[in-house]
Design a protein around this motif. Structure first.
Motif, mmCIF file in Angstrom:
data_model
loop_
_atom_site.group_PDB
_atom_site.id
_atom_site.type_symbol
_atom_site.label_atom_id
_atom_site.label_comp_id
_atom_site.label_asym_id
_atom_site.label_seq_id
_atom_site.Cartn_x
_atom_site.Cartn_y
_atom_site.Cartn_z
ATOM 1 N N GLU A 46 -0.708 3.200 7.987
ATOM 2 C CA GLU A 46 -0.091 4.485 7.614
ATOM 3 C C GLU A 46 0.028 4.590 6.080
ATOM 4 O OE1 GLU A 46 0.860 2.472 9.928
ATOM 5 O OE2 GLU A 46 1.381 3.576 11.746
ATOM 6 N N ILE A 47 0.447 3.496 5.446
ATOM 7 C CA ILE A 47 0.622 3.533 3.983
ATOM 8 C C ILE A 47 -0.743 3.649 3.289
ATOM 9 C CG2 ILE A 47 1.512 2.256 1.974
ATOM 10 C CD1 ILE A 47 3.626 1.029 3.871
ATOM 11 N N ARG A 48 -1.732 2.955 3.824
ATOM 12 C CA ARG A 48 -3.098 3.042 3.276
ATOM 13 C C ARG A 48 -3.590 4.487 3.312
ATOM 14 N NH1 ARG A 48 -5.577 0.057 0.157
ATOM 15 N NH2 ARG A 48 -5.406 2.031 -0.851
ATOM 16 N N LEU A 87 -3.146 7.047 -4.700
ATOM 17 C CA LEU A 87 -2.111 6.125 -5.178
ATOM 18 C C LEU A 87 -2.557 4.676 -4.994
ATOM 19 C CD1 LEU A 87 0.963 7.815 -3.416
ATOM 20 C CD2 LEU A 87 -0.050 8.386 -5.641
ATOM 21 N N ILE A 88 -2.042 3.806 -5.862
ATOM 22 C CA ILE A 88 -2.302 2.373 -5.702
ATOM 23 C C ILE A 88 -1.273 1.814 -4.710
ATOM 24 C CG2 ILE A 88 -2.346 0.132 -6.860
ATOM 25 C CD1 ILE A 88 -4.458 1.627 -8.150
ATOM 26 N N PHE A 89 -1.762 1.076 -3.739
ATOM 27 C CA PHE A 89 -0.912 0.470 -2.710
ATOM 28 C C PHE A 89 -0.644 -0.986 -3.124
ATOM 29 C CE2 PHE A 89 -1.063 -0.793 2.127
ATOM 30 C CZ PHE A 89 0.235 -1.287 2.036
ATOM 31 N N ILE A 90 0.626 -1.238 -3.513
ATOM 32 C CA ILE A 90 1.022 -2.584 -3.930
ATOM 33 C C ILE A 90 1.927 -3.159 -2.859
ATOM 34 C CG2 ILE A 90 2.213 -3.953 -5.699
ATOM 35 C CD1 ILE A 90 1.591 -1.571 -7.653
ATOM 36 N N ALA A 148 1.965 5.057 -7.627
ATOM 37 C CA ALA A 148 1.821 3.849 -6.799
ATOM 38 C C ALA A 148 2.942 3.770 -5.778
ATOM 39 C CB ALA A 148 1.845 2.609 -7.691
ATOM 40 N N VAL A 149 2.683 2.962 -4.756
ATOM 41 C CA VAL A 149 3.708 2.632 -3.757
ATOM 42 C C VAL A 149 3.867 1.113 -3.771
ATOM 43 C CG1 VAL A 149 4.235 2.591 -1.278
ATOM 44 C CG2 VAL A 149 3.142 4.610 -2.286
ATOM 45 N N ASP A 197 -3.992 -2.840 -2.081
ATOM 46 C CA ASP A 197 -4.844 -2.921 -3.282
ATOM 47 C C ASP A 197 -4.481 -4.156 -4.102
ATOM 48 O OD1 ASP A 197 -6.313 -0.499 -2.898
ATOM 49 O OD2 ASP A 197 -4.504 0.598 -3.433
ATOM 50 N N LEU A 198 -3.169 -4.396 -4.208
ATOM 51 C CA LEU A 198 -2.665 -5.568 -4.934
ATOM 52 C C LEU A 198 -1.555 -6.170 -4.092
ATOM 53 C CD1 LEU A 198 -2.249 -3.778 -8.362
ATOM 54 C CD2 LEU A 198 -3.706 -5.780 -8.082
ATOM 55 N N THR A 199 -1.528 -7.469 -3.975
ATOM 56 C CA THR A 199 -0.442 -8.138 -3.234
ATOM 57 C C THR A 199 0.205 -9.170 -4.148
ATOM 58 O OG1 THR A 199 -1.771 -7.905 -1.245
ATOM 59 C CG2 THR A 199 0.125 -9.375 -1.105
#
Ligand SMILES: Cc1ncc(COP(=O)(O)O)c(C=O)c1O
Length: 207
Positions: A75-77, A85-88, A60-61, A109-111
């Motif tokens: 860019e991170i997406r 990877l899961i984008f937090i 994850a990031v 993905d999660l905030t």
């Protein structure tokens, strides 16, 4: 947050310019926080440095919207999609911010939001997680309340003899529930969010 399993060996990429919580969430799960570099212009995590720190163990990031400036979402997406990877997004500072016209809470993905007293709006304490991914929503909801569900569609072992009180603990969860009193305060704070955010932005611009 973790559901009773440890994930030793897993890695989570985050930024060193943040509050301790952004890296601690990895440690709670037995994973290792790996610090990427920041962009000296924004102080936000640099996507190129995320890329450089990815290994086979990365899961994850956690990207932090430092001082309310949204991270480089596209860019991170892209990096997260390429590597599974899961984008937090740690949006503790950015609750009223937008990115290309889209409200924060809708981007990763999660905030994660914080309602600590120093934040733009507060419930005294507490926080919230948003997601548009149903499977992640279900996990967060389960971990929030002891890993227990009463949802008839999710019950796995219910028999016709079981009463209406029947519930199942399906994960090792926690008591991460916000109280009704805090929630009532937050409902009134939410109405003031645009004004509070505007004042905070003006104060930052004047510094
Ligand atoms: C960037 C950032 N992430 C996470 C947190 C943690 O918030 P909480 O204490 O509500 O869990 C904070 C709190 O100051 C923060 O500034």
């Amino acid at each position: 947050m973790h559901g009773g399993r440890d994930w030793p060996g897993d890695e989570v990429i985050t930024t060193p310019i943040t509050f301790a919580a952004s890296a601690n969430c990895a440690l709670y799960c037995g994973a290792r926080p790996v610090f990427a570099d920041i962009d000296p212009e924004t102080y936000n995590i640099d996507p190129r440095s995320i890329q450089e720190h990815i290994t086979a163990k990365t899961k994850a990031v956690v990207a932090v919207d430092f001082t309310g400036q949204i991270v480089q979402v596209e860019e991170i997406r892209k990096i997260c999609d390429e590597h599974g990877l899961i984008f937090i997004e740690d949006a503790a500072h950015s609750i009223a911010s937008t990115y290309n016209g889209k409200q924060v809470g809708n981007l990763a993905d999660l905030t994660c939001f914080s309602f600590h007293p120093v934040k733009t709006i507060t419930g005294g304490e507490g926080g919230a997680v948003t997601t548009n991914r149903e499977e992640l929503y279900k996990k967060v909801a389960l971990y929030r309340t002891h890993g227990i569900t009463k949802n008839p569609r999710e019950l796995q072992e219910r028999t016709p003899e079981d009463g209406s009180w029947y519930y199942e603990m399906q994960e090792l969860g926690y008591n991460y529930r916000i109280t009704d009193i805090q929630a009532a305060l937050l409902v009134s704070q939410l109405k003031k969010l645009p004004r509070f955010a505007q004042v905070r932005k003006k104060d930052c611009e004047e510094v």
